[in-house]
Design a protein around this motif. Structure first.
Motif, PDB file in Angstrom:
ATOM      1  N   MET A   1     -17.188 -32.447  36.504  1.00 11.68           N
ATOM      2  CA  MET A   1     -17.176 -32.970  37.863  1.00 11.68           C
ATOM      3  C   MET A   1     -18.151 -32.212  38.739  1.00 11.68           C
ATOM      4  SD  MET A   1     -15.771 -35.348  39.569  1.00 11.68           S
ATOM      5  CE  MET A   1     -15.587 -35.875  41.258  1.00 11.68           C
ATOM      6  N   LYS A   2     -18.195 -30.848  38.570  1.00  5.06           N
ATOM      7  CA  LYS A   2     -19.138 -30.064  39.353  1.00  5.06           C
ATOM      8  C   LYS A   2     -20.571 -30.413  38.989  1.00  5.06           C
ATOM      9  CE  LYS A   2     -16.123 -26.088  40.166  1.00  5.06           C
ATOM     10  NZ  LYS A   2     -15.944 -24.628  39.987  1.00  5.06           N
ATOM     11  N   GLU A   3     -20.811 -30.655  37.681  1.00 11.32           N
ATOM     12  CA  GLU A   3     -22.157 -31.011  37.245  1.00 11.32           C
ATOM     13  C   GLU A   3     -22.564 -32.347  37.837  1.00 11.32           C
ATOM     14  OE1 GLU A   3     -24.057 -29.027  35.669  1.00 11.32           O
ATOM     15  OE2 GLU A   3     -25.753 -30.396  35.405  1.00 11.32           O
ATOM     16  N   LEU A   4     -21.609 -33.293  37.908  1.00 12.29           N
ATOM     17  CA  LEU A   4     -21.890 -34.602  38.495  1.00 12.29           C
ATOM     18  C   LEU A   4     -22.224 -34.467  39.970  1.00 12.29           C
ATOM     19  CD1 LEU A   4     -21.979 -37.670  38.301  1.00 12.29           C
ATOM     20  CD2 LEU A   4     -19.502 -37.702  38.719  1.00 12.29           C
ATOM     21  N   PHE A   5     -21.450 -33.643  40.689  1.00 12.38           N
ATOM     22  CA  PHE A   5     -21.702 -33.454  42.110  1.00 12.38           C
ATOM     23  C   PHE A   5     -23.058 -32.782  42.323  1.00 12.38           C
ATOM     24  CE2 PHE A   5     -21.001 -31.150  46.167  1.00 12.38           C
ATOM     25  CZ  PHE A   5     -20.859 -32.262  46.972  1.00 12.38           C
ATOM     26  N   LYS A   6     -23.444 -31.873  41.378  1.00 10.70           N
ATOM     27  CA  LYS A   6     -24.749 -31.231  41.465  1.00 10.70           C
ATOM     28  C   LYS A   6     -25.859 -32.257  41.335  1.00 10.70           C
ATOM     29  CE  LYS A   6     -27.594 -27.716  39.197  1.00 10.70           C
ATOM     30  NZ  LYS A   6     -27.689 -26.725  38.094  1.00 10.70           N
ATOM     31  N   ASN A   7     -25.682 -33.210  40.403  1.00  7.49           N
ATOM     32  CA  ASN A   7     -26.678 -34.279  40.243  1.00  7.49           C
ATOM     33  C   ASN A   7     -26.775 -35.134  41.491  1.00  7.49           C
ATOM     34  OD1 ASN A   7     -27.200 -33.402  37.635  1.00  7.49           O
ATOM     35  ND2 ASN A   7     -25.696 -34.803  36.707  1.00  7.49           N
TER      36      ASN A   7
ATOM     37  N   TYR B   1     -26.073 -44.107  48.515  1.00  2.00           N
ATOM     38  CA  TYR B   1     -24.635 -44.384  48.475  1.00  2.00           C
ATOM     39  C   TYR B   1     -24.305 -45.388  47.366  1.00  2.00           C
ATOM     40  CZ  TYR B   1     -24.051 -42.026  52.973  1.00  2.00           C
ATOM     41  OH  TYR B   1     -24.005 -41.104  53.977  1.00  2.00           O
ATOM     42  N   GLU B   2     -25.215 -46.326  47.154  1.00  2.00           N
ATOM     43  CA  GLU B   2     -24.992 -47.323  46.100  1.00  2.00           C
ATOM     44  C   GLU B   2     -24.942 -46.636  44.730  1.00  2.00           C
ATOM     45  OE1 GLU B   2     -27.055 -51.444  44.355  1.00  2.00           O
ATOM     46  OE2 GLU B   2     -27.858 -50.446  46.140  1.00  2.00           O
ATOM     47  N   THR B   3     -25.799 -45.616  44.562  1.00  2.00           N
ATOM     48  CA  THR B   3     -25.768 -44.847  43.317  1.00  2.00           C
ATOM     49  C   THR B   3     -24.431 -44.124  43.154  1.00  2.00           C
ATOM     50  OG1 THR B   3     -28.157 -44.514  43.432  1.00  2.00           O
ATOM     51  CG2 THR B   3     -26.919 -43.028  42.002  1.00  2.00           C
ATOM     52  N   LEU B   4     -23.965 -43.549  44.282  1.00  2.08           N
ATOM     53  CA  LEU B   4     -22.651 -42.894  44.239  1.00  2.08           C
ATOM     54  C   LEU B   4     -21.551 -43.885  43.884  1.00  2.08           C
ATOM     55  CD1 LEU B   4     -22.826 -40.646  47.457  1.00  2.08           C
ATOM     56  CD2 LEU B   4     -23.134 -39.933  45.086  1.00  2.08           C
ATOM     57  N   ALA B   5     -21.644 -45.084  44.481  1.00  2.00           N
ATOM     58  CA  ALA B   5     -20.614 -46.086  44.224  1.00  2.00           C
ATOM     59  C   ALA B   5     -20.636 -46.540  42.770  1.00  2.00           C
ATOM     60  CB  ALA B   5     -20.822 -47.278  45.159  1.00  2.00           C
ATOM     61  N   LEU B   6     -21.826 -46.713  42.198  1.00  2.00           N
ATOM     62  CA  LEU B   6     -21.931 -47.105  40.797  1.00  2.00           C
ATOM     63  C   LEU B   6     -21.294 -46.058  39.893  1.00  2.00           C
ATOM     64  CD1 LEU B   6     -25.566 -48.543  40.703  1.00  2.00           C
ATOM     65  CD2 LEU B   6     -23.442 -49.820  40.330  1.00  2.00           C
ATOM     66  N   ASN B   7     -21.569 -44.791  40.201  1.00  2.00           N
ATOM     67  CA  ASN B   7     -20.958 -43.721  39.413  1.00  2.00           C
ATOM     68  C   ASN B   7     -19.442 -43.725  39.573  1.00  2.00           C
ATOM     69  OD1 ASN B   7     -23.454 -42.839  38.518  1.00  2.00           O
ATOM     70  ND2 ASN B   7     -23.712 -41.413  40.232  1.00  2.00           N
ATOM     71  N   ALA B   8     -18.996 -43.996  40.816  1.00  2.00           N
ATOM     72  CA  ALA B   8     -17.547 -44.016  41.051  1.00  2.00           C
ATOM     73  C   ALA B   8     -16.883 -45.182  40.343  1.00  2.00           C
ATOM     74  CB  ALA B   8     -17.281 -44.091  42.558  1.00  2.00           C
ATOM     75  N   VAL B   9     -17.572 -46.327  40.280  1.00  2.00           N
ATOM     76  CA  VAL B   9     -17.028 -47.495  39.584  1.00  2.00           C
ATOM     77  C   VAL B   9     -16.893 -47.191  38.088  1.00  2.00           C
ATOM     78  CG1 VAL B   9     -17.498 -49.879  38.896  1.00  2.00           C
ATOM     79  CG2 VAL B   9     -17.807 -49.171  41.278  1.00  2.00           C
ATOM     80  N   GLU B  10     -17.878 -46.489  37.555  1.00  2.00           N
ATOM     81  CA  GLU B  10     -17.863 -46.183  36.126  1.00  2.00           C
ATOM     82  C   GLU B  10     -16.657 -45.328  35.743  1.00  2.00           C
ATOM     83  OE1 GLU B  10     -21.544 -44.392  35.157  1.00  2.00           O
ATOM     84  OE2 GLU B  10     -22.714 -46.243  35.375  1.00  2.00           O
ATOM     85  N   VAL B  11     -16.276 -44.441  36.641  1.00  2.00           N
ATOM     86  CA  VAL B  11     -15.133 -43.564  36.321  1.00  2.00           C
ATOM     87  C   VAL B  11     -13.847 -44.090  36.916  1.00  2.00           C
ATOM     88  CG1 VAL B  11     -16.596 -41.527  36.096  1.00  2.00           C
ATOM     89  CG2 VAL B  11     -15.626 -42.114  38.340  1.00  2.00           C
ATOM     90  N   GLY B  12     -13.894 -45.308  37.471  1.00  2.00           N
ATOM     91  CA  GLY B  12     -12.696 -45.949  37.984  1.00  2.00           C
ATOM     92  C   GLY B  12     -12.208 -45.423  39.308  1.00  2.00           C
ATOM     93  N   LYS B  13     -13.103 -44.837  40.103  1.00  2.00           N
ATOM     94  CA  LYS B  13     -12.694 -44.286  41.394  1.00  2.00           C
ATOM     95  C   LYS B  13     -13.098 -45.172  42.561  1.00  2.00           C
ATOM     96  CE  LYS B  13     -12.879 -39.494  39.852  1.00  2.00           C
ATOM     97  NZ  LYS B  13     -13.503 -38.156  40.065  1.00  2.00           N
ATOM     98  N   ALA B  14     -13.728 -46.299  42.278  1.00  2.00           N
ATOM     99  CA  ALA B  14     -14.135 -47.211  43.358  1.00  2.00           C
ATOM    100  C   ALA B  14     -14.184 -48.616  42.811  1.00  2.00           C
ATOM    101  CB  ALA B  14     -15.495 -46.817  43.932  1.00  2.00           C
TER     102      ALA B  14
ATOM    103  N   THR C   1     -13.627 -34.432  45.127  1.00  2.00           N
ATOM    104  CA  THR C   1     -12.186 -34.577  44.891  1.00  2.00           C
ATOM    105  C   THR C   1     -11.814 -35.973  44.440  1.00  2.00           C
ATOM    106  OG1 THR C   1     -11.791 -35.185  47.192  1.00  2.00           O
ATOM    107  CG2 THR C   1     -11.746 -32.826  46.638  1.00  2.00           C
ATOM    108  N   GLY C   2     -12.827 -36.872  44.452  1.00  2.00           N
ATOM    109  CA  GLY C   2     -12.566 -38.234  44.016  1.00  2.00           C
ATOM    110  C   GLY C   2     -11.863 -39.074  45.047  1.00  2.00           C
ATOM    111  N   THR C   3     -11.917 -38.682  46.317  1.00  2.00           N
ATOM    112  CA  THR C   3     -11.210 -39.428  47.372  1.00  2.00           C
ATOM    113  C   THR C   3     -12.165 -40.150  48.316  1.00  2.00           C
ATOM    114  OG1 THR C   3     -11.196 -37.457  48.780  1.00  2.00           O
ATOM    115  CG2 THR C   3      -9.279 -37.808  47.335  1.00  2.00           C
TER     116      THR C   3
END
Length: 428
Positions: A1-7, A172-185, A387-389
């Motif tokens: 998760m930290k590595e993802l946030f770093k990216n 933000y769209e990139t963030l949303a795509l990543n969140a969709v992939e992990v089921g957080k959006a 935090t995934g929120t």
């Protein structure tokens, strides 16, 4: 998760709409170079104003009108036409010295003393009033060019802000795509972000068309091709201290001085009226050809007649001159009322401009404060991704608010400088 946030942070930094570092650096550099920006803007705008004053056809029109009015001084600096006459005696009158054959005459009327000077002064006073039209037109042109320039600046700056926000939405769209992939959006968040991008793209295209229209207006004020690109300054900021306003100069404004010169022209008109109501003096000479009497020899036989003449033209029926005097008195009262009316209007315009500039400063300070808080909220939302929120509805709301504050901030800067041009027009 930290590595993802770093990216994610790297994406934010590399993107042209960096939320933290890039915007902070830009703001610092902008503040650091503020004095230089104002100086270069003043120099650039000054050269554009000089070009407008040299090429604008309206200014050339008023200058030609003034030259015509000035040339009329030479038109009135003349005596009345000289009268010449030729007469032939069909029935020759006989005199002691012979028969009169023909008659030649010449006469010149001369106005009363000072009449020609009065005409010159009257026409010259009209030319002086016409000159104020040139001064007024130049002031209005400088104000119009400056206001158009600041509108172009605001339009350009708004499009830059839109580009930054569109790039931010893509991040933000990139963030949303990543969140969709992990089921957080939800995928709906991606669609909402894309629809928001479409809206900003539409607004940007509308601004581009408005910019071209304003650019045409600006170029035509300079009397040049409408397609010439205007080099507008990249950044403007409201100065810390307001320029001192010399409100006392308002009474010396050309729009008011013109009424003074019109009043003076009416005074000269009355002086001319008094001179024209005076007598005119005429000087003349008559020559009569006399034929010799046949069969007679004496000293004056056939002697021609030469007769100098003096005449006076007296305006006995002078009702029109008395009427002209009354008209001049009424016209002076009218001019006085017009001047007072115009002074009231200019004082109102100056007060509105001063209050408008102060309002622009207040608005700019408020928008700057709101923008700072919106960026703080944006930073909190992005950090919550760890935090995934993260709630992309909140992200869109904050982004919309941030765009609104940035647009209002640009608008307040434009309003500040436009109101300043009005103040300069009235007091400089």
């Amino acid at each position: 998760m930290k590595e993802l946030f770093k990216n994610i942070k790297e994406v934010l930094f590399v993107g042209s709409s960096s939320v933290f570092t890039l915007r902070s650096i830009s703001l610092f550099a902008f503040s650091f170079s503020l004095l230089t920006v104002h100086l270069s803007n003043a120099q650039q705008l000054e050269s554009l104003l000089e070009e407008a004053l040299s090429n604008n056809p309206e200014i050339q029109k008023y200058e030609l009108q003034y030259r015509i009015a000035s040339e009329k001084v030479n038109e009135v600096d003349v005596l009345p036409n000289t009268e010449f006459g030729v007469g032939y005696f069909v029935s020759e009158p006989e005199t002691r010295t012979g028969a009169q054959r023909f008659k030649l005459s010449a006469r010149q009327m001369v106005p009363w003393f000072g009449g020609i000077t009065a005409r010159e002064q009257y026409v010259s006073s009209l030319a002086d009033a016409k000159y104020e039209d040139i001064v007024i037109a130049k002031r209005k042109l400088m104000a119009s060019v400056s206001q158009s320039y600041y509108k172009l600046y605001a339009n350009k700056k708004k499009r830059v802000v839109l580009d930054e926000n569109i790039a931010l939405l893509k991040t933000y769209e990139t963030l949303a795509l990543n969140a969709v992939e992990v089921g957080k959006a939800s995928a709906v968040a991606i669609l909402r972000l894309q629809m928001r991008q479409n809206e900003l793209e539409q607004l940007k295209q509308v601004l581009e068309q408005q910019y071209l229209a304003e650019q045409t207006r600006f170029n035509k004020l300079l009397n040049r091709d409408k397609g010439i690109e205007v080099d507008v300054v990249d950044a403007l900021e409201i100065p810390i201290d307001d320029q001192e306003i010399h409100s006392d100069n308002l009474v010396l404004h050309p729009e008011l001085l013109k009424y003074d010169k019109l009043y003076k022209s009416v005074e000269q008109s009355e002086l001319l009226n008094q001179k024209e109501s005076s007598p005119m003096i005429g000087f003349g000479l008559d020559y009569i050809n006399v034929e010799k009497r046949p069969g007679m020899d004496f000293n004056d036989n056939g002697k021609d007649i030469l007769m100098p003449m003096l005449s006076v033209s007296i305006p006995i029926f002078n009702k029109k001159y008395k009427s002209k005097t009354k008209q001049n008195a009424l016209q002076q009262q009218e001019i006085h009322s017009q001047k007072q009316e115009r002074l009231n209007i200019l004082e109102t315009l100056l007060d509105d401009a001063v209050k408008g500039r102060m309002s622009a400063r207040i608005s700019h300070e408020t928008q700057t404060k709101n923008l700072r808080q919106a960026k703080d909220a944006e930073a909190i939302l992005v950090r919550s991704y760890e935090t995934g929120t993260i709630d992309f509805n909140d992200v869109l709301d904050v982004q919309e608010l941030q765009l609104k504050f940035e647009m209002n901030q640009i608008e307040s800067v434009k309003d500040f400088y436009i109101q300043s041009t009005i103040i300069n027009y009235l007091t400089q």
